[in-house]
Write a protein that holds these residues in place. Sequence first.
Motif, PDB file in Angstrom:
ATOM      1  N   GLU A 179      33.018  33.488  41.187  1.00  0.00           N
ATOM      2  CA  GLU A 179      31.762  33.340  41.923  1.00  0.00           C
ATOM      3  C   GLU A 179      31.528  31.922  42.440  1.00  0.00           C
ATOM      4  O   GLU A 179      30.501  31.658  43.073  1.00  0.00           O
ATOM      5  N   ASN A 180      32.440  31.022  42.152  1.00  0.00           N
ATOM      6  CA  ASN A 180      32.300  29.616  42.564  1.00  0.00           C
ATOM      7  C   ASN A 180      31.002  29.023  42.017  1.00  0.00           C
ATOM      8  O   ASN A 180      30.217  28.398  42.742  1.00  0.00           O
ATOM      9  N   LYS A 181      30.785  29.213  40.724  1.00  0.00           N
ATOM     10  CA  LYS A 181      29.591  28.719  40.046  1.00  0.00           C
ATOM     11  C   LYS A 181      29.963  27.599  39.073  1.00  0.00           C
ATOM     12  O   LYS A 181      31.149  27.300  38.849  1.00  0.00           O
ATOM     13  N   THR A 182      28.937  27.006  38.473  1.00  0.00           N
ATOM     14  CA  THR A 182      29.156  25.943  37.494  1.00  0.00           C
ATOM     15  C   THR A 182      28.333  26.216  36.226  1.00  0.00           C
ATOM     16  O   THR A 182      27.699  25.315  35.677  1.00  0.00           O
ATOM     17  N   VAL A 183      28.340  27.465  35.793  1.00  0.00           N
ATOM     18  CA  VAL A 183      27.585  27.859  34.609  1.00  0.00           C
ATOM     19  C   VAL A 183      28.233  27.261  33.359  1.00  0.00           C
ATOM     20  O   VAL A 183      29.462  27.261  33.218  1.00  0.00           O
ATOM     21  N   THR A 184      27.401  26.749  32.455  1.00  0.00           N
ATOM     22  CA  THR A 184      27.900  26.220  31.187  1.00  0.00           C
ATOM     23  C   THR A 184      27.106  26.827  30.033  1.00  0.00           C
ATOM     24  O   THR A 184      25.889  27.025  30.136  1.00  0.00           O
ATOM     25  N   LEU A 185      27.791  27.086  28.952  1.00  0.00           N
ATOM     26  CA  LEU A 185      27.166  27.657  27.763  1.00  0.00           C
ATOM     27  C   LEU A 185      26.299  26.615  27.063  1.00  0.00           C
ATOM     28  O   LEU A 185      26.734  25.478  26.848  1.00  0.00           O
ATOM     29  N   LYS A 215      23.223  26.954  31.412  1.00  0.00           N
ATOM     30  CA  LYS A 215      22.720  26.164  32.529  1.00  0.00           C
ATOM     31  C   LYS A 215      23.583  26.432  33.745  1.00  0.00           C
ATOM     32  O   LYS A 215      24.818  26.426  33.669  1.00  0.00           O
ATOM     33  N   GLU A 216      22.922  26.676  34.879  1.00  0.00           N
ATOM     34  CA  GLU A 216      23.652  26.956  36.117  1.00  0.00           C
ATOM     35  C   GLU A 216      23.978  25.683  36.887  1.00  0.00           C
ATOM     36  O   GLU A 216      24.726  25.712  37.863  1.00  0.00           O
ATOM     37  N   SER A 217      23.410  24.562  36.440  1.00  0.00           N
ATOM     38  CA  SER A 217      23.718  23.237  36.991  1.00  0.00           C
ATOM     39  C   SER A 217      23.491  22.233  35.872  1.00  0.00           C
ATOM     40  O   SER A 217      22.786  22.537  34.896  1.00  0.00           O
ATOM     41  N   PRO A 218      24.066  21.046  35.972  1.00  0.00           N
ATOM     42  CA  PRO A 218      23.981  20.089  34.860  1.00  0.00           C
ATOM     43  C   PRO A 218      22.558  19.802  34.387  1.00  0.00           C
ATOM     44  O   PRO A 218      22.327  19.619  33.192  1.00  0.00           O
ATOM     45  N   HIS A 219      21.597  19.756  35.299  1.00  0.00           N
ATOM     46  CA  HIS A 219      20.214  19.457  34.925  1.00  0.00           C
ATOM     47  C   HIS A 219      19.289  20.656  35.126  1.00  0.00           C
ATOM     48  O   HIS A 219      18.067  20.491  35.185  1.00  0.00           O
ATOM     49  N   GLY A 220      19.880  21.823  35.221  1.00  0.00           N
ATOM     50  CA  GLY A 220      19.087  23.021  35.463  1.00  0.00           C
ATOM     51  C   GLY A 220      18.407  23.533  34.201  1.00  0.00           C
ATOM     52  O   GLY A 220      18.702  23.101  33.078  1.00  0.00           O
ATOM     53  N   GLU A 221      17.495  24.470  34.402  1.00  0.00           N
ATOM     54  CA  GLU A 221      16.806  25.094  33.274  1.00  0.00           C
ATOM     55  C   GLU A 221      17.719  26.115  32.614  1.00  0.00           C
ATOM     56  O   GLU A 221      18.685  26.606  33.206  1.00  0.00           O
TER      57      GLU A 221
END
Length: 219
Positions: A157-163, A186-192
């Motif tokens: 999906e070309n995403k940057t999701v992190t656990l 988190k879907e981005s480094p500083h995301g909710e």
Amino acid sequence: MDPKSSDVDTIEPEVMDASCSDLSSSCGKRKAETISPDEGCEEEERDSESDDQGCEEEERNSESDDQVWGFDSFEGSDYESPDEPPEDDEELELRRYTRHYHESQGFKVDKDKLPKYLTYGLRGLDLDAHFFKPNLTGREYMEIMANVAIDKYNQVENKTVTLDHIVRVVVQMSYGIKGYITFMAKESPHGELVEYQAKAERKAWQRNIHPIFCRPAPS
């Protein structure tokens, strides 16, 4: 251990329940989710045997039809109770349990809904208890499984999701381990933080964990 590694060749399950049977026949399910010759020539022959062994190893570790990425065996499969009344209290319990885990597509199984006599099927995992050798808790192993699914999801999906952390896990132990993992990410480094679901499996004869899907949890 690298929590993103899918290679778990050194990790063996303490218990593999090989008694799991298909609940669909007794519970009216449409899809069975629950409940697997000279010196030079001799060298060439040895190389050929090695290649054959490599092919056999690759075949054993390849994904099965139910491990194809994006396949959700619960999709479009609503629980349908049999027309005939249950024969006894145990069958009634089993029907209630089956309807219960269908409602969450396998991602939630309350303890009070689990039939007392049931020795197979979907059940909640104690994340803090010892789970796999060498000395891995359920939480640690499921972080590995979740990260395998997340890596695949990000790639596709070309995403940057992190656990961020595991919320709960439902497991099916039969000829291996299948995890239905609910986690915050988190879907981005500083995301909710966003609630996600992942499903991954490693069958007993497979070396690697196979990701099946990863997705934002339905509201």
